[in-house]
Scaffold this motif. Structure first.
Motif, mmCIF file in Angstrom:
data_model
loop_
_atom_site.group_PDB
_atom_site.id
_atom_site.type_symbol
_atom_site.label_atom_id
_atom_site.label_comp_id
_atom_site.label_asym_id
_atom_site.label_seq_id
_atom_site.Cartn_x
_atom_site.Cartn_y
_atom_site.Cartn_z
ATOM 1 N N VAL A 126 -1.469 10.856 2.133
ATOM 2 C CA VAL A 126 -0.992 9.221 2.288
ATOM 3 C C VAL A 126 -2.914 8.698 1.873
ATOM 4 O O VAL A 126 -1.991 7.568 1.222
ATOM 5 N N LEU A 127 -3.323 8.998 2.051
ATOM 6 C CA LEU A 127 -4.810 7.815 1.596
ATOM 7 C C LEU A 127 -4.546 8.472 0.094
ATOM 8 O O LEU A 127 -5.243 7.156 -0.663
ATOM 9 N N GLY A 128 -4.236 9.746 -0.678
ATOM 10 C CA GLY A 128 -4.264 9.470 -2.211
ATOM 11 C C GLY A 128 -3.007 8.599 -2.567
ATOM 12 O O GLY A 128 -3.216 7.801 -3.575
ATOM 13 N N TYR A 129 -2.223 8.546 -1.818
ATOM 14 C CA TYR A 129 -0.907 7.515 -2.288
ATOM 15 C C TYR A 129 -1.109 6.028 -2.167
ATOM 16 O O TYR A 129 -1.222 5.404 -3.423
ATOM 17 N N TYR A 130 -1.778 6.013 -1.177
ATOM 18 C CA TYR A 130 -2.313 4.441 -1.054
ATOM 19 C C TYR A 130 -3.706 4.322 -1.850
ATOM 20 O O TYR A 130 -3.397 2.930 -2.432
ATOM 21 N N ILE A 131 -4.120 4.859 -2.837
ATOM 22 C CA ILE A 131 -5.521 4.516 -3.498
ATOM 23 C C ILE A 131 -4.137 3.931 -4.509
ATOM 24 O O ILE A 131 -5.295 3.719 -5.305
ATOM 25 N N TYR A 132 -3.560 5.092 -4.964
ATOM 26 C CA TYR A 132 -3.053 4.609 -6.508
ATOM 27 C C TYR A 132 -2.088 3.209 -6.092
ATOM 28 O O TYR A 132 -1.604 2.400 -6.533
ATOM 29 N N LEU A 142 5.000 0.647 0.471
ATOM 30 C CA LEU A 142 4.103 1.804 1.326
ATOM 31 C C LEU A 142 4.467 1.741 3.029
ATOM 32 O O LEU A 142 4.178 2.625 3.201
ATOM 33 N N GLN A 143 4.465 0.387 3.483
ATOM 34 C CA GLN A 143 5.271 0.959 5.056
ATOM 35 C C GLN A 143 5.954 1.960 4.741
ATOM 36 O O GLN A 143 6.005 2.484 5.956
ATOM 37 N N ARG A 182 -4.012 2.336 7.995
ATOM 38 C CA ARG A 182 -2.642 1.082 7.674
ATOM 39 C C ARG A 182 -2.537 0.968 6.457
ATOM 40 O O ARG A 182 -3.724 1.515 5.556
ATOM 41 N N VAL A 183 -1.393 0.274 6.714
ATOM 42 C CA VAL A 183 -1.622 -0.484 5.074
ATOM 43 C C VAL A 183 -2.434 -1.230 4.998
ATOM 44 O O VAL A 183 -2.075 -1.970 5.368
ATOM 45 N N ILE A 184 -3.289 -0.546 3.635
ATOM 46 C CA ILE A 184 -3.736 -2.248 3.141
ATOM 47 C C ILE A 184 -3.869 -2.401 1.514
ATOM 48 O O ILE A 184 -4.174 -1.157 1.657
ATOM 49 N N VAL A 185 -4.302 -3.614 1.286
ATOM 50 C CA VAL A 185 -4.329 -4.024 -0.541
ATOM 51 C C VAL A 185 -5.568 -3.168 -0.184
ATOM 52 O O VAL A 185 -6.426 -3.367 -0.108
#
Length: 196
Positions: A126-132, A142-143, A182-185
């Motif tokens: 999930v963190l890897g997905y968010y990073i991109y 993302l949510q 959590r989802v953050i920009v």
């Protein structure tokens, strides 16, 4: 002219349509010299940018076309507060579905490993997905990713045995709060990123 290139993919921006037409013609000729050709399914001219919404609505042609590039669908939009033009980027829907399916399949494969091991692996995914993909305006995708991954995790935990049905949403929510970021920009607009 603007150019954005990554490996062998690129997007070009022109102020005038005639410039874009001329460039495309010359590019095809140049490629032909080396016995290469442009991918017809990916190569197209679209009206996009600051004036596209206004121009197309005056011609009664509807919303401007979108295009996919580097995992995002790019959309002409206006900011809610100011009404200024912005380019909205959201995860390509097909890629989002494929990634969710891959994660769910992997969760079913590792369902008998300890929950903490699953949680650490899932957190890193999930963190890897968010990073991109954590760019402004993409929070809904993302949510959705986070929610669907947690549902997949719950299904995997419930399928471990006949007692798995006792694995409730309350317990799942505690795991989610502990392990799921959590989802953050993570990639704000340049004017916000470089303000010090």
């Amino acid at each position: 002219m603007y150019i954005v290139r990554y490996a062998d993919d690129f997007v070009l921006g022109f102020q005038h349509k005639t410039d874009a037409d001329d460039f495309l013609l010359h590019l095809k000729e140049r490629f032909a010299k080396f016995e290469l050709e442009l991918h017809e399914g990916k190569t197209r001219l679209i009206e996009f940018g600051r004036f596209a919404i206004k121009n197309r609505s005056s011609r009664k042609e509807g919303k401007p076309e979108t295009f996919d590039f580097l995992g995002f669908t790019h959309i002409c939009a206006k900011q809610r507060k100011s009404g200024y033009f912005t380019i909205r980027r959201k995860t390509i829907a097909k890629r989002l579905r494929v990634k969710i399916k891959q994660v769910r399949n992997e969760l079913m494969r590792i369902k008998h490993t300890p929950v903490s091991v699953q949680a650490k692996w899932l957190r890193s995914v999930v963190l890897g997905y968010y990073i991109y993909y954590a760019v402004p305006g993409n929070q809904r995708a993302l949510q959705t990713f986070r929610t669907e991954v947690v549902k997949g995790w719950l299904n995997a935990l419930r399928s471990r045995s006949h007692k798995g049905q006792n694995f409730t949403w309350n317990r799942m929510n505690r795991l989610k709060a502990k392990w799921m970021p959590r989802v953050i920009v993570r990639h704000p607009y340049p004017n916000q990123r470089f303000c010090v």
